[in-house]
Structure formats: structure tokens, C-alpha cells
Design a protein around this motif. Sequence first.
Motif, PDB file in Angstrom:
ATOM      1  N   GLN A 180      15.136 -10.824  -2.739  1.00 28.91           N
ATOM      2  CA  GLN A 180      14.116  -9.974  -1.926  1.00 28.91           C
ATOM      3  C   GLN A 180      14.646  -9.008  -1.223  1.00 28.91           C
ATOM      4  O   GLN A 180      14.311  -9.104   0.015  1.00 28.91           O
ATOM      5  CB  GLN A 180      12.780 -10.731  -1.514  1.00 28.91           C
ATOM      6  CG  GLN A 180      12.118 -11.610  -2.404  1.00 28.91           C
ATOM      7  CD  GLN A 180      11.189 -11.183  -3.322  1.00 28.91           C
ATOM      8  OE1 GLN A 180      11.213  -9.762  -3.521  1.00 28.91           O
ATOM      9  NE2 GLN A 180      10.568 -11.764  -4.287  1.00 28.91           N
TER      10      GLN A 180
ATOM     11  N   LEU B  91      12.211  -6.784   0.845  1.00 28.37           N
ATOM     12  CA  LEU B  91      11.488  -7.769   1.802  1.00 28.37           C
ATOM     13  C   LEU B  91      12.268  -7.599   3.160  1.00 28.37           C
ATOM     14  O   LEU B  91      11.764  -7.510   4.176  1.00 28.37           O
ATOM     15  CB  LEU B  91      11.222  -8.919   1.239  1.00 28.37           C
ATOM     16  CG  LEU B  91      10.152  -9.879   2.343  1.00 28.37           C
ATOM     17  CD1 LEU B  91       9.098  -9.190   2.578  1.00 28.37           C
ATOM     18  CD2 LEU B  91       9.726 -11.288   1.522  1.00 28.37           C
TER      19      LEU B  91
ATOM     20  N   GLY C 273       2.015  -9.777  -2.736  1.00 28.49           N
ATOM     21  CA  GLY C 273       2.670 -10.356  -3.712  1.00 28.49           C
ATOM     22  C   GLY C 273       2.092 -11.821  -3.993  1.00 28.49           C
ATOM     23  O   GLY C 273       1.324 -12.319  -3.025  1.00 28.49           O
TER      24      GLY C 273
ATOM     25  N   VAL D 298       6.115  -7.235  -3.408  1.00 27.05           N
ATOM     26  CA  VAL D 298       7.226  -8.096  -3.886  1.00 27.05           C
ATOM     27  C   VAL D 298       6.650  -8.945  -5.123  1.00 27.05           C
ATOM     28  O   VAL D 298       5.424  -9.062  -5.410  1.00 27.05           O
ATOM     29  CB  VAL D 298       7.448  -9.208  -2.782  1.00 27.05           C
ATOM     30  CG1 VAL D 298       8.058  -8.738  -1.477  1.00 27.05           C
ATOM     31  CG2 VAL D 298       6.166 -10.042  -2.528  1.00 27.05           C
ATOM     32  N   ASP D 299       7.944  -9.067  -5.845  1.00 28.40           N
ATOM     33  CA  ASP D 299       7.464  -9.458  -7.200  1.00 28.40           C
ATOM     34  C   ASP D 299       8.352 -10.711  -7.616  1.00 28.40           C
ATOM     35  O   ASP D 299       9.393 -10.998  -6.924  1.00 28.40           O
ATOM     36  CB  ASP D 299       7.569  -8.410  -8.410  1.00 28.40           C
ATOM     37  CG  ASP D 299       6.903  -8.610  -9.481  1.00 28.40           C
ATOM     38  OD1 ASP D 299       6.071  -9.792  -9.821  1.00 28.40           O
ATOM     39  OD2 ASP D 299       6.708  -7.717 -10.438  1.00 28.40           O
ATOM     40  N   TYR D 300       8.091 -11.320  -8.748  1.00 31.20           N
ATOM     41  CA  TYR D 300       8.916 -12.497  -9.141  1.00 31.20           C
ATOM     42  C   TYR D 300      10.478 -12.307  -9.218  1.00 31.20           C
ATOM     43  O   TYR D 300      10.753 -10.948  -9.736  1.00 31.20           O
ATOM     44  CB  TYR D 300       8.485 -13.061 -10.385  1.00 31.20           C
ATOM     45  CG  TYR D 300       7.073 -13.883 -10.368  1.00 31.20           C
ATOM     46  CD1 TYR D 300       6.901 -14.874  -9.519  1.00 31.20           C
ATOM     47  CD2 TYR D 300       5.810 -13.055 -10.938  1.00 31.20           C
ATOM     48  CE1 TYR D 300       5.592 -15.436  -9.565  1.00 31.20           C
ATOM     49  CE2 TYR D 300       4.405 -13.330 -10.686  1.00 31.20           C
ATOM     50  CZ  TYR D 300       4.393 -14.752  -9.913  1.00 31.20           C
ATOM     51  OH  TYR D 300       3.416 -15.107  -9.822  1.00 31.20           O
ATOM     52  N   PRO D 301      11.210 -13.060  -8.784  1.00 33.04           N
ATOM     53  CA  PRO D 301      12.696 -13.002  -9.138  1.00 33.04           C
ATOM     54  C   PRO D 301      13.103 -13.069 -10.695  1.00 33.04           C
ATOM     55  O   PRO D 301      12.479 -13.691 -11.387  1.00 33.04           O
ATOM     56  CB  PRO D 301      13.209 -14.068  -8.265  1.00 33.04           C
ATOM     57  CG  PRO D 301      12.478 -15.004  -8.144  1.00 33.04           C
ATOM     58  CD  PRO D 301      11.017 -14.460  -7.981  1.00 33.04           C
TER      59      PRO D 301
ATOM     60  N   LEU E  65       6.625 -16.475  -3.006  1.00 34.38           N
ATOM     61  CA  LEU E  65       7.725 -15.609  -3.094  1.00 34.38           C
ATOM     62  C   LEU E  65       8.332 -15.290  -1.895  1.00 34.38           C
ATOM     63  O   LEU E  65       9.040 -14.248  -1.517  1.00 34.38           O
ATOM     64  CB  LEU E  65       7.332 -14.102  -3.923  1.00 34.38           C
ATOM     65  CG  LEU E  65       6.641 -14.032  -5.278  1.00 34.38           C
ATOM     66  CD1 LEU E  65       6.476 -12.642  -5.354  1.00 34.38           C
ATOM     67  CD2 LEU E  65       7.759 -14.866  -6.008  1.00 34.38           C
TER      68      LEU E  65
ATOM     69  N   ASP F 218      19.040 -12.368   4.064  1.00 36.46           N
ATOM     70  CA  ASP F 218      19.451 -12.514   2.726  1.00 36.46           C
ATOM     71  C   ASP F 218      19.820 -13.702   2.070  1.00 36.46           C
ATOM     72  O   ASP F 218      19.639 -14.065   0.986  1.00 36.46           O
ATOM     73  CB  ASP F 218      20.589 -11.211   2.534  1.00 36.46           C
ATOM     74  CG  ASP F 218      20.146 -10.145   2.410  1.00 36.46           C
ATOM     75  OD1 ASP F 218      18.682  -9.758   2.390  1.00 36.46           O
ATOM     76  OD2 ASP F 218      20.521  -9.121   2.704  1.00 36.46           O
TER      77      ASP F 218
ATOM     78  N   LYS G  29       7.462 -15.148   1.413  1.00 41.96           N
ATOM     79  CA  LYS G  29       6.926 -14.278   2.419  1.00 41.96           C
ATOM     80  C   LYS G  29       6.942 -15.091   3.570  1.00 41.96           C
ATOM     81  O   LYS G  29       7.146 -14.427   4.768  1.00 41.96           O
ATOM     82  CB  LYS G  29       5.630 -13.633   2.099  1.00 41.96           C
ATOM     83  CG  LYS G  29       5.190 -12.969   0.699  1.00 41.96           C
ATOM     84  CD  LYS G  29       4.188 -12.155   0.461  1.00 41.96           C
ATOM     85  CE  LYS G  29       3.044 -13.323   0.108  1.00 41.96           C
ATOM     86  NZ  LYS G  29       3.366 -13.984  -1.321  1.00 41.96           N
TER      87      LYS G  29
END
Length: 316
Positions: free
Chosen positions: A18, A21, A39, A168-171, A43, A12, A45
Motif C-alpha cells: 500500500q 497509503l 477501502g 485502497v484496494d486488495y494486494p 487492508l 512500508d 488501514k
Amino acid sequence: MNAFNRLKTYLDSQVLGQPALTEGILLALLANGHLLVEGPPGLAKTRAVNALAHGVEGSFHRIQFTPDLLPADLTGTDIYRPETGKFEFQSGPLFHHIILADEINRAPAKVQSALLEAMAEKQITVGRQSYKLPELFLVMATQNPLEQEGTYPLPEAQLDRFLLHLKVDYPDAATELAILKLTRGEALEQAAEQPERMTQADIFAARKAILQLHFAPSLEQYVVQLIMATRKAANYSPQLARWIAYGASPRATIALERCARAKAWLAGRDFVTPDDVQGVFHNVVRHRLLLTYEAEAEGISTDAVLDEILRLVPVA
């Protein structure tokens, strides 16, 4: 348990914004499965699986999938040694403990099938000889949903081999600012202190521990009914039946139970609740459903169908 908590804290701290994730990576590690992450680029990954490799005892290899990749580029091949007059097997990158299969849908079908055997059987075959892969073997595959030109969609049989499919998407803006500060600190060589690496023995012990958690018979029935709703949707709703072309396989039932156990164990409980099942349901089943053309024409997403199943199937 403490080792996993330390690992989660470290993940984290390295992959900001994320949490799904990082949790998905730990669930896959605990449930002895593989992970498909979808995603846009950038991002974290790749960063996530790199962080996992720093926190877990074992070797790591990143494979960039491209259209000109060959199966031997993954599995290895027999090399002729003139000095001995014999062929000697030279192992490929699949013989590592943690594999990042980057942009997996850019490789042709025969390369994907080589990875399929590795994921399903934990072995690879070259010629007439089969070779066992390490006992700890985790594949995290990524694919970019934005660019479809020059890609080879994963066949349903291979998708079914993945334990989880994460999106996953944008923060948000606050997380983006924190990411900026984190990368600036790393550029100044102020990287976060790495945790003590978790041993493979810790992982195997945890995998046994999650199987000891109490899983009520009524909850087992709930898991089965959720999967049956994807196959016999007409029993629950005519609308649901119009949306689903093919339901999830028995692998989905096994994966749902195993991931719910892992989620409960990570929460520090010795029993599994319906919330644990519902919390992993989308990620376990998302890639195992095939929707009808009618659903796609109406703009119905797979997640919307899964939401409807959770609403219709009563908790036992």
C-alpha cells in the motif's frame, strides 16, 4: 529529511503493498491536513495509523464510530465534583495527537459535526467554553465502501475538510504472501525493529521547509486552472460540463499546492514540478467534486473525470 525517510521505510515495512497509503499519511503529516481512507475491511488501514503512532512522538487514540455515539464521547464533558461544588472539564479522545476515526460514516450527523470543528478549528466547544487541541493534530478517518446499511454519508462540508481522500484496494498475490510471512513473524514475536520516534519539532520544521521550496509562477497558474476546470468545465469541454454538477472549493487549490510541495520535498528536491501536482491531484480533488446524475447514469467515475481534466488543461 532523514527522519522522514526512516519513518517511510518503517511504514512500508509494516504496511505491505500500500505505497499510496503510506505516502498519503506522510503527505498529510507534512501538509498539516487530515486524511480520509476508503477501502474494504482488512487492508491495513488501522495498522497504518498504528505504525505512524509508533514512529512519531505523541499520543494516539482509536475511536470506533457507531450509531449510538454522542458528541461528548469525542469532545469530553463537564463533570460535577461534589467535593468542590464545581464543574470540571474531562477531556475526550480528541485531545490526542493522532486520531483514528474508524468507520466515520457510521456515526450520526451531530457527532460528525463535533469532529468537523476539531478538524477545522483545532478546538472543541463544550457549553460556553472552547478548548484548544494539540498543535500536532492529525485525523485519519476510514470508511467501508461495501456496506452502506446503517451509515450516514459525510456531508460535503465535512468532506472538504479532508486534505486527501485515498482509495485502497486488495494486494496482489506476491504481496499477500509477504503479508502472511510478516504476520507469522509477529506471532512468533519477531516484529520489525521500531525506528527512533520522530519528534514534533522535526515535523514542524519540515512543515516550514516545504513552504521554502521553489514553486514557479507558471506552476501556480497550472494549479489554479486545474481547479477552475472543475468549476467552469464548459470552457474546456461540453462533455466535462455534463459530468460535473459542482466543482472544488478554494480549499482544493490550497491543498493541491501544499501537497505538491510535500511530495517534492519527500523526493528530496527543492523545487516543485508538474508531475508533483499531477501525482496528488486525484487524492486532493476526488472527494470535492459532485457529479451529475447524468454522469452517474453513464457510469462515469470521479477519477475518470479527473483524468479528463488533466488531459484537457495544458501544463503552463
